[in-house]
Motif scaffolding. Structure first.
Motif, PDB file in Angstrom:
ATOM      1  N   PRO A 389     -28.848 -13.413 -13.668  1.00 17.45           N
ATOM      2  CA  PRO A 389     -29.397 -12.900 -12.405  1.00 17.45           C
ATOM      3  C   PRO A 389     -28.561 -13.298 -11.193  1.00 17.45           C
ATOM      4  N   GLY A 390     -28.054 -14.536 -11.185  1.00 20.51           N
ATOM      5  CA  GLY A 390     -27.204 -14.974 -10.072  1.00 20.51           C
ATOM      6  C   GLY A 390     -25.898 -14.205 -10.024  1.00 20.51           C
ATOM      7  N   ALA A 391     -25.324 -13.940 -11.207  1.00 20.50           N
ATOM      8  CA  ALA A 391     -24.063 -13.201 -11.267  1.00 20.50           C
ATOM      9  C   ALA A 391     -24.248 -11.766 -10.775  1.00 20.50           C
ATOM     10  N   ILE A 392     -25.400 -11.159 -11.064  1.00 26.11           N
ATOM     11  CA  ILE A 392     -25.681  -9.801 -10.588  1.00 26.11           C
ATOM     12  C   ILE A 392     -25.693  -9.754  -9.069  1.00 26.11           C
ATOM     13  N   VAL A 393     -26.270 -10.770  -8.445  1.00 24.63           N
ATOM     14  CA  VAL A 393     -26.316 -10.818  -6.978  1.00 24.63           C
ATOM     15  C   VAL A 393     -24.923 -11.018  -6.393  1.00 24.63           C
ATOM     16  N   LEU A 394     -24.150 -11.916  -6.978  1.00 25.09           N
ATOM     17  CA  LEU A 394     -22.803 -12.174  -6.457  1.00 25.09           C
ATOM     18  C   LEU A 394     -21.893 -10.964  -6.664  1.00 25.09           C
ATOM     19  N   ARG A 395     -22.076 -10.240  -7.747  1.00 27.34           N
ATOM     20  CA  ARG A 395     -21.299  -9.023  -7.981  1.00 27.34           C
ATOM     21  C   ARG A 395     -21.688  -7.937  -6.983  1.00 27.34           C
ATOM     22  N   ASP A 396     -22.984  -7.841  -6.693  1.00 27.05           N
ATOM     23  CA  ASP A 396     -23.540  -6.946  -5.669  1.00 27.05           C
ATOM     24  C   ASP A 396     -23.035  -5.511  -5.828  1.00 27.05           C
ATOM     25  N   ALA A 397     -23.302  -4.937  -7.000  1.00 27.42           N
ATOM     26  CA  ALA A 397     -22.818  -3.581  -7.287  1.00 27.42           C
ATOM     27  C   ALA A 397     -23.421  -2.535  -6.361  1.00 27.42           C
ATOM     28  N   HIS A 398     -24.599  -2.799  -5.813  1.00 31.32           N
ATOM     29  CA  HIS A 398     -25.271  -1.822  -4.959  1.00 31.32           C
ATOM     30  C   HIS A 398     -25.192  -2.174  -3.466  1.00 31.32           C
ATOM     31  N   GLY A 399     -24.490  -3.270  -3.139  1.00 30.38           N
ATOM     32  CA  GLY A 399     -24.299  -3.649  -1.737  1.00 30.38           C
ATOM     33  C   GLY A 399     -25.585  -3.984  -1.004  1.00 30.38           C
ATOM     34  N   ILE A 400     -26.514  -4.678  -1.671  1.00 35.87           N
ATOM     35  CA  ILE A 400     -27.804  -4.972  -1.045  1.00 35.87           C
ATOM     36  C   ILE A 400     -28.065  -6.471  -0.872  1.00 35.87           C
ATOM     37  N   SER A 401     -27.166  -7.320  -1.335  1.00 36.32           N
ATOM     38  CA  SER A 401     -27.423  -8.760  -1.235  1.00 36.32           C
ATOM     39  C   SER A 401     -27.157  -9.261   0.176  1.00 36.32           C
ATOM     40  N   THR A 402     -27.977 -10.220   0.596  1.00 32.82           N
ATOM     41  CA  THR A 402     -27.824 -10.848   1.908  1.00 32.82           C
ATOM     42  C   THR A 402     -27.066 -12.160   1.752  1.00 32.82           C
ATOM     43  N   THR A 403     -26.724 -12.764   2.856  1.00 28.66           N
ATOM     44  CA  THR A 403     -26.057 -14.072   2.806  1.00 28.66           C
ATOM     45  C   THR A 403     -26.949 -15.097   2.112  1.00 28.66           C
ATOM     46  N   ASP A 405     -29.202 -14.490  -0.153  1.00 31.84           N
ATOM     47  CA  ASP A 405     -29.186 -14.179  -1.589  1.00 31.84           C
ATOM     48  C   ASP A 405     -27.961 -14.768  -2.270  1.00 31.84           C
ATOM     49  N   ARG A 406     -26.812 -14.585  -1.649  1.00 30.58           N
ATOM     50  CA  ARG A 406     -25.576 -15.073  -2.262  1.00 30.58           C
ATOM     51  C   ARG A 406     -25.546 -16.601  -2.326  1.00 30.58           C
ATOM     52  N   ILE A 407     -26.077 -17.253  -1.298  1.00 30.83           N
ATOM     53  CA  ILE A 407     -26.130 -18.724  -1.310  1.00 30.83           C
ATOM     54  C   ILE A 407     -27.057 -19.208  -2.428  1.00 30.83           C
ATOM     55  N   LEU A 408     -28.257 -18.603  -2.524  1.00 33.61           N
ATOM     56  CA  LEU A 408     -29.206 -18.993  -3.575  1.00 33.61           C
ATOM     57  C   LEU A 408     -28.628 -18.726  -4.961  1.00 33.61           C
ATOM     58  N   ALA A 409     -27.961 -17.586  -5.110  1.00 33.02           N
ATOM     59  CA  ALA A 409     -27.365 -17.243  -6.406  1.00 33.02           C
ATOM     60  C   ALA A 409     -26.282 -18.244  -6.789  1.00 33.02           C
ATOM     61  N   ALA A 410     -25.440 -18.592  -5.821  1.00 31.50           N
ATOM     62  CA  ALA A 410     -24.367 -19.550  -6.102  1.00 31.50           C
ATOM     63  C   ALA A 410     -24.934 -20.921  -6.459  1.00 31.50           C
ATOM     64  N   VAL A 411     -25.948 -21.362  -5.718  1.00 35.66           N
ATOM     65  CA  VAL A 411     -26.576 -22.649  -6.011  1.00 35.66           C
ATOM     66  C   VAL A 411     -27.235 -22.627  -7.384  1.00 35.66           C
ATOM     67  N   MET A 412     -27.918 -21.536  -7.705  1.00 29.61           N
ATOM     68  CA  MET A 412     -28.604 -21.407  -8.989  1.00 29.61           C
ATOM     69  C   MET A 412     -27.611 -21.463 -10.145  1.00 29.61           C
ATOM     70  N   ILE A 413     -26.518 -20.741 -10.027  1.00 32.06           N
ATOM     71  CA  ILE A 413     -25.508 -20.750 -11.092  1.00 32.06           C
ATOM     72  C   ILE A 413     -24.870 -22.123 -11.215  1.00 32.06           C
ATOM     73  N   THR A 414     -24.550 -22.736 -10.083  1.00 31.92           N
ATOM     74  CA  THR A 414     -23.912 -24.055 -10.101  1.00 31.92           C
ATOM     75  C   THR A 414     -24.801 -25.096 -10.767  1.00 31.92           C
ATOM     76  N   LEU A 415     -26.083 -25.140 -10.368  1.00 33.40           N
ATOM     77  CA  LEU A 415     -27.010 -26.091 -10.976  1.00 33.40           C
ATOM     78  C   LEU A 415     -27.167 -25.831 -12.469  1.00 33.40           C
ATOM     79  N   ALA A 416     -27.238 -24.545 -12.851  1.00 28.58           N
ATOM     80  CA  ALA A 416     -27.400 -24.201 -14.257  1.00 28.58           C
ATOM     81  C   ALA A 416     -26.201 -24.653 -15.081  1.00 28.58           C
ATOM     82  N   VAL A 417     -25.000 -24.398 -14.577  1.00 28.69           N
ATOM     83  CA  VAL A 417     -23.784 -24.761 -15.315  1.00 28.69           C
ATOM     84  C   VAL A 417     -23.656 -26.281 -15.419  1.00 28.69           C
TER      85      VAL A 417
END
Length: 437
Positions: A389-403, A405-417
């Motif tokens: 889910p975080g990677a989908i937001v960072l990829r942003d294929a539909h151009g709808i993610s906000t700043t 969103d991208r911060i939360l996605a990056a934090v979520m992926i980082t914590l998970a890894v």
């Protein structure tokens, strides 16, 4: 459409599709059922490792992250043309993305089926972890014989209970067994909670450890091994799309998920605390094993058996649901151009028998569910719940993610890894340390 692979599989005939949209209460029930499974058995063991306060905080944080990841999935699903998890990943990362989702779902579901059989084996025939003997219900009732050994009891369960259920070609054929399984899970939670409260009133409970104790046997990094267990207990993402697309508005699904997460977090923490109050540091990775201890009265003996058998039968009835999804995904992954699985008797029966045989042999070979929860939770589950889910937001294929969103996605992926890497490393270290000793 398959809820995972995004391809046509015979889930329900079109004539049986509901005419009305699903309600929020109905979705809450379905999501909660998807969340609460075998994971509840190992929650008390995480309190033993972490202590009450860190375990509570971890449950809250993971439930919050699960809510965020589901919101990401639903928003990007409705922004595109897909109606499945794998389809959303395909829109962002192409064929590789959808295949990764399929592989992770197959790993997760197969792991869960093996875990279910391990727990059922523990209940019926007991376990002997670290030299301590925990008798199963059949051994307590009839004594130790060859016919109530772990291997034979599980074989009988597979042939006479699970095999008839997994041979159904339609999911709706399992609706009555699923209803019974939900009732049995509620019965388990209710009785175990009452037992803990009665023990508390009688002064027979153990004092819960509020914080972890670090000593020569437990290091700081060992605490991370509890994270995959709780992540696994909160992973239901492969059921988000089939439930969500029965509802009128995407916001209704988000509301249903949040209510379910709060409810399940409360159930998990309550079960963990009551389980720890009952058994203290003697609690096993599968708490059902601890219920072979008799309280000294006929009523206590009966309650122990009811608790164990109710959850064992619950898992027997949940087993065919996970097997159905697993079988469909494996078939579509291996034979994407073949006819529908339900219409090919040879392929259907062969794949069903192979999955049952493999699950049985794995459950016999690996009698400790803690290792399975750690492995699955550190790999495929953490990908499905947070990394994808975080990677989908960072990829942003539909151009709808906000700043945000991208911060939360990056934090979520980082914590998970980070937590996954530490947990896997700690498990590998512990494995070699035990072998050397």
């Amino acid at each position: 459409m398959s809820p995972v692979s995004g391809v046509n599989v015979p889930l329900l005939p079109e004539s049986k599709q509901p005419a009305k949209h699903a309600s929020v209460p109905g979705a809450v029930f379905n999501v909660s059922t998807s969340i609460i499974g075998a994971g509840i058995m190992s929650i008390p063991a995480t309190l033993k490792v972490l202590g009450v306060v860190p375990a509570f905080l971890l449950i809250v944080v993971i439930a919050w992250l699960a809510d965020i990841s589901v919101e990401f999935l639903m928003r990007y699903t409705h922004a595109g043309d897909s109606t499945t998890y794998a389809g959303v990943m395909r829109e962002s990362f192409g064929r590789v993305g959808s295949v990764l989702v399929q592989i992770c779902v197959m790993m997760t579901n197969l792991g869960c089926l093996i875990i279910y059989l391990i727990i059922i084996g523990d209940v019926l025939s007991g376990n002997q972890p670290e030299g301590s003997v925990h008798l199963g219900v059949l051994q307590q009732w009839f004594g130790i014989h060859w016919w109530n050994s772990r291997a034979f009891a599980l074989l009988v369960t597979l042939v006479f209970i699970l095999l008839p259920l997994v041979l159904f070609r339609r999911v709706e054929s399992l609706r009555y067994s699923s209803a019974i399984s939900v009732f049995l899970a509620v019965l388990f939670v209710a009785i175990s909670s009452v037992m803990a409260i009665l023990a508390l009133l009688e002064g027979k409970t153990k004092s819960p450890r509020l914080l972890p104790e670090l000593d020569n046997k437990t290091s700081f990094f060992d605490l991370f091994t509890a994270v995959p267990v709780i992540v696994t207990a909160f992973t239901f993402h492969f059921n988000v799309h089939p439930i969500g697309f029965e509802m009128d508005k995407p916001s209704d699904m988000i509301s249903a998920v949040r209510i379910s997460l709060v409810l399940c977090a409360a159930i998990y923490f309550t079960t963990g605390v009551f389980g720890y109050l009952l058994f203290g540091d003697s609690i096993m990775p599968d708490i059902l094993v601890n219920f072979d201890q008799n309280s000294g009265s006929a009523v206590g003996y009966l309650l122990n058996d009811i608790v164990r058998l109710s959850y064992a039968f619950h898992l027997m009835l949940v087993f065919p649901l996970l097997n159905f999804s697993l079988r469909s995904n494996i078939d579509e992954f291996l034979f994407p151009n073949k006819t529908l699985l339900a219409k090919d008797n040879t392929r259907f029966v062969s794949l069903t028998l192979v999955l049952l045989a493999f699950s049985y042999l794995a459950a016999i070979a690996i009698p400790n569910i803690w290792y399975f929860f750690q492995f699955v939770g550190s790999t495929s589950v953490i990908c499905l719940a947070f990394i994808f889910p975080g990677a989908i937001v960072l990829r942003d294929a539909h151009g709808i993610s906000t700043t945000r969103d991208r911060i939360l996605a990056a934090v979520m992926i980082t914590l998970a890894v980070i937590t996954s890497t530490i947990a896997i490393s700690a498990n590998i270290y512990s494995f070699f340390a035990e072998n050397e000793s």
